[in-house]
Design an enzyme around this catalytic site. Structure first.
Site, PDB file in Angstrom:
ATOM      1  N   ASN A 120     -22.251  -5.810  12.011  1.00  0.00           N
ATOM      2  CA  ASN A 120     -22.896  -6.979  12.637  1.00  0.00           C
ATOM      3  C   ASN A 120     -22.300  -7.373  13.970  1.00  0.00           C
ATOM      4  O   ASN A 120     -22.512  -8.490  14.455  1.00  0.00           O
ATOM      5  CB  ASN A 120     -22.884  -8.171  11.658  1.00  0.00           C
ATOM      6  CG  ASN A 120     -21.470  -8.590  11.310  1.00  0.00           C
ATOM      7  OD1 ASN A 120     -20.514  -7.902  11.674  1.00  0.00           O
ATOM      8  ND2 ASN A 120     -21.328  -9.691  10.602  1.00  0.00           N
ATOM      9  N   ASP A 163      -1.795  -5.211  -6.716  1.00  0.00           N
ATOM     10  CA  ASP A 163      -0.798  -5.450  -5.681  1.00  0.00           C
ATOM     11  C   ASP A 163       0.485  -5.997  -6.318  1.00  0.00           C
ATOM     12  O   ASP A 163       0.431  -6.952  -7.098  1.00  0.00           O
ATOM     13  CB  ASP A 163      -1.392  -6.485  -4.715  1.00  0.00           C
ATOM     14  CG  ASP A 163      -0.590  -6.648  -3.450  1.00  0.00           C
ATOM     15  OD1 ASP A 163      -0.662  -5.746  -2.597  1.00  0.00           O
ATOM     16  OD2 ASP A 163       0.108  -7.678  -3.306  1.00  0.00           O
ATOM     17  N   ASP A 210     -18.194  -1.729  11.531  1.00  0.00           N
ATOM     18  CA  ASP A 210     -18.677  -3.097  11.771  1.00  0.00           C
ATOM     19  C   ASP A 210     -20.197  -3.067  11.913  1.00  0.00           C
ATOM     20  O   ASP A 210     -20.719  -2.539  12.894  1.00  0.00           O
ATOM     21  CB  ASP A 210     -18.000  -3.609  13.058  1.00  0.00           C
ATOM     22  CG  ASP A 210     -18.575  -4.938  13.532  1.00  0.00           C
ATOM     23  OD1 ASP A 210     -19.262  -5.611  12.742  1.00  0.00           O
ATOM     24  OD2 ASP A 210     -18.316  -5.294  14.702  1.00  0.00           O
ATOM     25  N   ASP A 239     -17.090  -4.395   7.756  1.00  0.00           N
ATOM     26  CA  ASP A 239     -17.680  -5.186   6.680  1.00  0.00           C
ATOM     27  C   ASP A 239     -18.300  -4.269   5.629  1.00  0.00           C
ATOM     28  O   ASP A 239     -18.327  -3.040   5.785  1.00  0.00           O
ATOM     29  CB  ASP A 239     -18.719  -6.166   7.250  1.00  0.00           C
ATOM     30  CG  ASP A 239     -19.627  -5.476   8.259  1.00  0.00           C
ATOM     31  OD1 ASP A 239     -20.131  -4.392   7.924  1.00  0.00           O
ATOM     32  OD2 ASP A 239     -19.804  -5.995   9.386  1.00  0.00           O
ATOM     33  N   HIS A 268      -2.140   1.389   4.112  1.00  0.00           N
ATOM     34  CA  HIS A 268      -2.214   0.311   5.102  1.00  0.00           C
ATOM     35  C   HIS A 268      -0.868  -0.347   5.396  1.00  0.00           C
ATOM     36  O   HIS A 268      -0.808  -1.292   6.182  1.00  0.00           O
ATOM     37  CB  HIS A 268      -3.216  -0.739   4.614  1.00  0.00           C
ATOM     38  CG  HIS A 268      -2.730  -1.393   3.355  1.00  0.00           C
ATOM     39  ND1 HIS A 268      -2.637  -0.726   2.149  1.00  0.00           N
ATOM     40  CD2 HIS A 268      -2.260  -2.644   3.110  1.00  0.00           C
ATOM     41  CE1 HIS A 268      -2.148  -1.537   1.231  1.00  0.00           C
ATOM     42  NE2 HIS A 268      -1.914  -2.708   1.793  1.00  0.00           N
ATOM     43  N   ASP A 269       0.192   0.097   4.725  1.00  0.00           N
ATOM     44  CA  ASP A 269       1.517  -0.484   4.937  1.00  0.00           C
ATOM     45  C   ASP A 269       2.464   0.447   5.674  1.00  0.00           C
ATOM     46  O   ASP A 269       3.605   0.066   5.948  1.00  0.00           O
ATOM     47  CB  ASP A 269       2.160  -0.821   3.578  1.00  0.00           C
ATOM     48  CG  ASP A 269       1.489  -1.980   2.873  1.00  0.00           C
ATOM     49  OD1 ASP A 269       0.941  -2.860   3.561  1.00  0.00           O
ATOM     50  OD2 ASP A 269       1.511  -2.005   1.630  1.00  0.00           O
ATOM     51  N   ASP A 306     -19.260  -8.164  15.089  1.00  0.00           N
ATOM     52  CA  ASP A 306     -18.277  -9.236  15.307  1.00  0.00           C
ATOM     53  C   ASP A 306     -16.866  -8.684  15.483  1.00  0.00           C
ATOM     54  O   ASP A 306     -15.891  -9.446  15.512  1.00  0.00           O
ATOM     55  CB  ASP A 306     -18.316 -10.263  14.148  1.00  0.00           C
ATOM     56  CG  ASP A 306     -17.928  -9.639  12.821  1.00  0.00           C
ATOM     57  OD1 ASP A 306     -17.673  -8.409  12.771  1.00  0.00           O
ATOM     58  OD2 ASP A 306     -17.851 -10.366  11.813  1.00  0.00           O
ATOM     59  N   GLU A 327       0.738  -1.088  -7.965  1.00  0.00           N
ATOM     60  CA  GLU A 327       1.660  -0.884  -6.849  1.00  0.00           C
ATOM     61  C   GLU A 327       3.004  -1.459  -7.275  1.00  0.00           C
ATOM     62  O   GLU A 327       3.209  -2.667  -7.306  1.00  0.00           O
ATOM     63  CB  GLU A 327       1.176  -1.613  -5.596  1.00  0.00           C
ATOM     64  CG  GLU A 327       2.092  -1.326  -4.411  1.00  0.00           C
ATOM     65  CD  GLU A 327       2.114  -2.438  -3.353  1.00  0.00           C
ATOM     66  OE1 GLU A 327       2.415  -2.126  -2.207  1.00  0.00           O
ATOM     67  OE2 GLU A 327       1.844  -3.595  -3.685  1.00  0.00           O
ATOM     68  N   ASP A 344      -8.888  -4.064  -4.936  1.00  0.00           N
ATOM     69  CA  ASP A 344      -7.478  -4.410  -4.784  1.00  0.00           C
ATOM     70  C   ASP A 344      -7.331  -5.836  -5.305  1.00  0.00           C
ATOM     71  O   ASP A 344      -7.928  -6.756  -4.743  1.00  0.00           O
ATOM     72  CB  ASP A 344      -7.168  -4.368  -3.277  1.00  0.00           C
ATOM     73  CG  ASP A 344      -5.723  -4.093  -2.971  1.00  0.00           C
ATOM     74  OD1 ASP A 344      -4.880  -4.524  -3.759  1.00  0.00           O
ATOM     75  OD2 ASP A 344      -5.460  -3.459  -1.937  1.00  0.00           O
TER      76      ASP A 344
HETATM   77  C1  NOJ Z   1       1.628  -5.063  -0.845  1.00  0.00           C
HETATM   78  C2  NOJ Z   1       0.470  -4.804   0.067  1.00  0.00           C
HETATM   79  O1  NOJ Z   1       0.212  -3.446   0.098  1.00  0.00           O
HETATM   80  C3  NOJ Z   1       0.831  -5.372   1.419  1.00  0.00           C
HETATM   81  O2  NOJ Z   1      -0.114  -5.031   2.398  1.00  0.00           O
HETATM   82  C4  NOJ Z   1       0.965  -6.866   1.290  1.00  0.00           C
HETATM   83  O3  NOJ Z   1       1.414  -7.394   2.520  1.00  0.00           O
HETATM   84  C5  NOJ Z   1       1.955  -7.245   0.193  1.00  0.00           C
HETATM   85  N1  NOJ Z   1       1.770  -6.481  -0.998  1.00  0.00           N
HETATM   86  C6  NOJ Z   1       1.793  -8.680  -0.175  1.00  0.00           C
HETATM   87  O4  NOJ Z   1       0.563  -8.868  -0.832  1.00  0.00           O
END
Ligand code: NOJ
Length: 519
Positions: free
Chosen positions: A24, A195, A22, A30, A319-320, A26, A254, A99
Site C-alpha cells: 500500500n 519468543d 509493501d 504488510d 532478524h537478530d 507506506d 527460542e 511468533d
Molecule cells: C528475541 C527476539 O528474537 C528479539 O528480536 C527480541 O528483541 C527479543 N526476543 C525480545 O522480545
C-alpha cells in the site's frame, strides 16, 4: 511421497513482515504484500512461513513489544488479511507459523495500562511489581527494574523498559496466554515460534543473580533466577495438550541464554516439538567459519539432539543476527553464502531460511543517526544493533528494489541493482537457483531430510558427511578453502547429483560443493 511431515521434513522461511513487500505504498511491508509473493515462495520450494510479529505494536522493539495479541497492526493489515493469507498459503501447501512474544507485553498493552493504574487494580499481579529492585539486568542494558512514580513501585522488564515482563505465576495470565494460542489456531495458524519462552517464569522470591566474569553488567551475572525455572515444564505440558487437540500443530521455542542440555530438556512428546540451538550464528571471532570448528559444533549438536531423541533445527540467519552472507563474505561473491546454504539445507534438522538468504542479501550499514534498533542506539559503536539484517527485500532493480513505491522504513542495500530476485532468477548460476535446486533435491531425497548423520574425516579445509536412511545414502562434500584440494574419489557406485563446478575426479576446486547419491 513418504510420510512427509511439514515441520520435520519441510523448510521454514522466516519473513520479517515490515521488510518483505509493501502493498500500500507506506514504506512498510504488510500481509497483502506477503500474499502477493506466495507463488514466488511456492516456486522457491519452501513448506512453511514463520512470520515475525505483525500484531499492534508501538515499535519500541519493532514488533517484539505487542500491545494486542489478538489483532493485526493496521499498518500490516487486518484479521481478514491474515485469514486470507492462511487460506492462500494453504492452497499452495504452505503452513503458517506465528511468533508469539509472551514473556513480556508492550507497556501500552491494556493489561499493563490496568496493572500500572494502581496497586489495587485487579491486574496488578499480572506483572512483576516490587518495592525494591534486585540486581537483575535487562538484556538491552541497564537495570531490569523501572520505577513507576504513579504507583511507587518498580516493575520488571528483561528487555526495554517499554516491555514489562508478564507474571506467569498468575493463573489468570496463563489462561489468557493459552487463549491466545487457541485464537490463532482457530484462524488457521499451523504453528508457533515462542519468543524467549524459558524466561516466562522467574524465581518467586526474586533473589539476586550470582556474579560471574563478563563484559557488560548483563554478562557479569549468572542468570539462574531470572530464567529456566521448573514451573516451565507443567506449562509446556499444558500447551502441548492444547496444540495436540488440533491436527499437526507445532511449536518451536527460542531458548534464551540456555545450554544445549537445557534446551533439549524443554522438548519432547509432551513439551515443545523442538527448540532453536544457534550453533553457527555468532561472529567469526567466537564461531570461526572453518570446517574443523564447524564439524565440532555439528557433532556436539548431533549428540545432544539425537541423544535426546529431539528433532533439531538449523539456523544460519535471522532478524537478530548479521546475515550469514555478511558474516562470512568480504566481497559480493556468493561462495561463502552457498556453503552456508548447503549446511542449512543438508544438515539433520528443520532448516529455517531467513528472507533474502536465497539471494544472499547482505546487511545494510547505517550511520549512527539512522539506527532504529534500541540496543544499537544504546551500544553504538561497540554494537550497531540489528537493523542491518532487516533491510527491505530486494525483488528487482526498479525503484526501492521493487519492495515499495515509496521510501522504505529502512534503506534498501545499494547492491540491489545487481543483487535482486529478478536478476538471479534469470541466471542459472545464481544464489537463487542454487538454493532452489538444493531445496528441490532435499524434497526428493528422504536421506537429506530424515537420514542419520555420519561425519567423515576429510583433508584440511574440507567438510564431508553422509546422510543415510535404510534405502538411501547421500554424500555431501564442501571445500571451504580458496585452493584446490585433493580428495579421495568416492567408489564407482556413488553418482554426482549436484555440483558447483566440473572439477577433475579426485579433487575439490576452490569452494566447490558436491552431492553424491549411492546407486
Ligand atoms: C528475541 C527476539 O528474537 C528479539 O528480536 C527480541 O528483541 C527479543 N526476543 C525480545 O522480545
Amino acid at each position: 511421497m513418504d510420510d512427509f511431515l511439514w515441520w520435520r521434513d519441510g523448510v521454514i522461511y522466516q519473513i520479517y513482515p515490515r521488510s518483505f513487500s509493501d502493498s500500500n505504498g507506506d514504506g512498510l511491508g504488510d500481509l497483502l504484500g506477503i500474499i502477493s509473493h506466495l507463488d514466488y515462495l511456492k516456486d522457491l520450494g519452501i513448506d512453511a512461513i514463520w512470520l515475525s510479529p505483525f500484531q499492534p505494536t508501538p515499535d519500541k522493539d519493532f514488533g517484539y513489544d505487542i500491545s494486542d495479541y489478538v489483532d493485526v497492526d493496521p499498518r500490516f493489515g487486518t484479521l481478514a488479511d491474515f485469514a486470507r493469507l492462511v487460506a492462500e498459503a494453504h492452497l499452495r501447501g504452505i503452513r503458517i507459523v506465528l511468533d508469539l512474544v509472551l514473556n513480556h507485553t508492550s507497556a501500552q498493552h491494556a493489561w499493563f495500562r490496568e496493572s500500572s493504574s494502581s496497586q489495587e487494580n485487579l491486574k496488578r499481579d499480572w506483572y512483576i511489581w516490587r518495592d525494591r529492585p534486585n540486581n537483575w539486568q535487562a538484556s538491552f542494558g541497564g537495570s531490569a527494574w523501572e520505577y513507576d512514580p504513579v504507583t511507587r513501585q518498580y516493575y520488571l522488564h528483561l528487555f526495554t523498559k517499554e516491555q514489562p515482563d508478564v507474571n506467569w505465576r498468575n493463573r489468570e495470565v496463563r489462561k489468557a496466554m493459552l487463549d491466545i494460542f487457541r485464537f490463532w489456531m482457530e484462524l488457521g495458524a499451523d504453528g508457533f515460534r515462542l519468543d524467549v519462552f524459558n524466561a516466562y517464569f522467574k524465581d518467586a522470591n526474586l533473589p539476586d543473580n550470582p556474579p560471574k566474569f563478563g563484559l557488560r553488567a548483563f554478562d557479569r551475572q549468572r542468570h539462574i533466577h531470572d530464567i529456566d525455572q521448573p514451573e516451565m515444564m507443567p506449562f509446556l505440558n499444558e500447551l502441548r495438550n492444547l496444540l495436540d487437540s488440533y491436527p499437526e500443530r507445532y511449536a518451536v521455542g527460542e531458548t534464551y541464554l540456555a545450554t544445549l542440555p537445557k534446551t533439549i530438556s524443554y522438548c519432547g512428546n509432551d513439551k515443545l516439538h523442538t527448540a532453536f540451538s544457534f550453533d553457527f550464528t555468532s561472529n567469526d571471532l567466537f564461531y570461526p567459519w572453518n570446517p574443523a570448528w564447524l564439524m565440532k559444533r555439528i557433532t556436539r549438536h548431533e549428540e545432544a539432539f539425537n541423544g535426546g531423541g529431539i528433532w533439531p533445527t538449523t539456523v544460519m540467519s535471522n532478524h537478530d543476527l548479521p546475515r550469514a552472507a555478511s558474516r562470512y563474505s568480504r566481497d559480493e561473491g556468493d561462495a561463502q553464502a552457498k556453503l552456508a546454504m548447503t549446511l542449512l539445507l543438508t544438515l539433520r534438522g528443520t532448516p529455517f531460511l531467513y528472507y533474502g538468504e536465497e539471494i544472499a542479501m547482505r546487511d545494510i550499514s547505517l550511520k549512527r543517526g539512522e539506527i532504529l534498533d534500541p540496543p544499537g542506539r544504546k551500544y553504538w559503536p561497540i554494537y550497531k544493533g540489528r537493523d542491518g539484517c532487516r533491510s527491505p527485500m530486494q525483488w528487482n532493480d526498479g525503484p526501492h528494489a521493487g519492495f515499495s513505491t515509496t521510501r522504505p522504513w529502512l534503506p534498501v542495500h545499494p547492491n540491489y541493482v545487481r543483487r535482486n530476485v529478478a536478476a538471479q532468477q534469470a541466471d542459472p548460476d545464481s544464489m537463487f537457483n542454487f538454493t532452489k535446486n538444493l531445496l528441490k533435491l532435499r524434497k526428493e531425497m528422504p536421506a537429506l531430510r530424515r537420514g542419520s548423520f555420519i561425519p567423515l574425516k576429510t583433508p584440511y579445509g574440507t567438510l564431508a558427511y553422509i546422510r543415510q536412511t535404510d534405502d538411501q545414502s547421500v554424500l555431501v562434500r564442501m571445500n571451504f578453502s580458496k585452493s584446490q584440494v585433493n580428495i579421495d574419489q568416492p567408489a564407482a557406485d556413488w553418482r554426482v547429483i549436484f555440483s558447483t563446478s566440473e572439477g577433475a575426479q579426485g579433487t575439490l576446486t576452490p569452494y566447490e560443493i558436491q552431492l553424491f547419491l549411492k546407486e
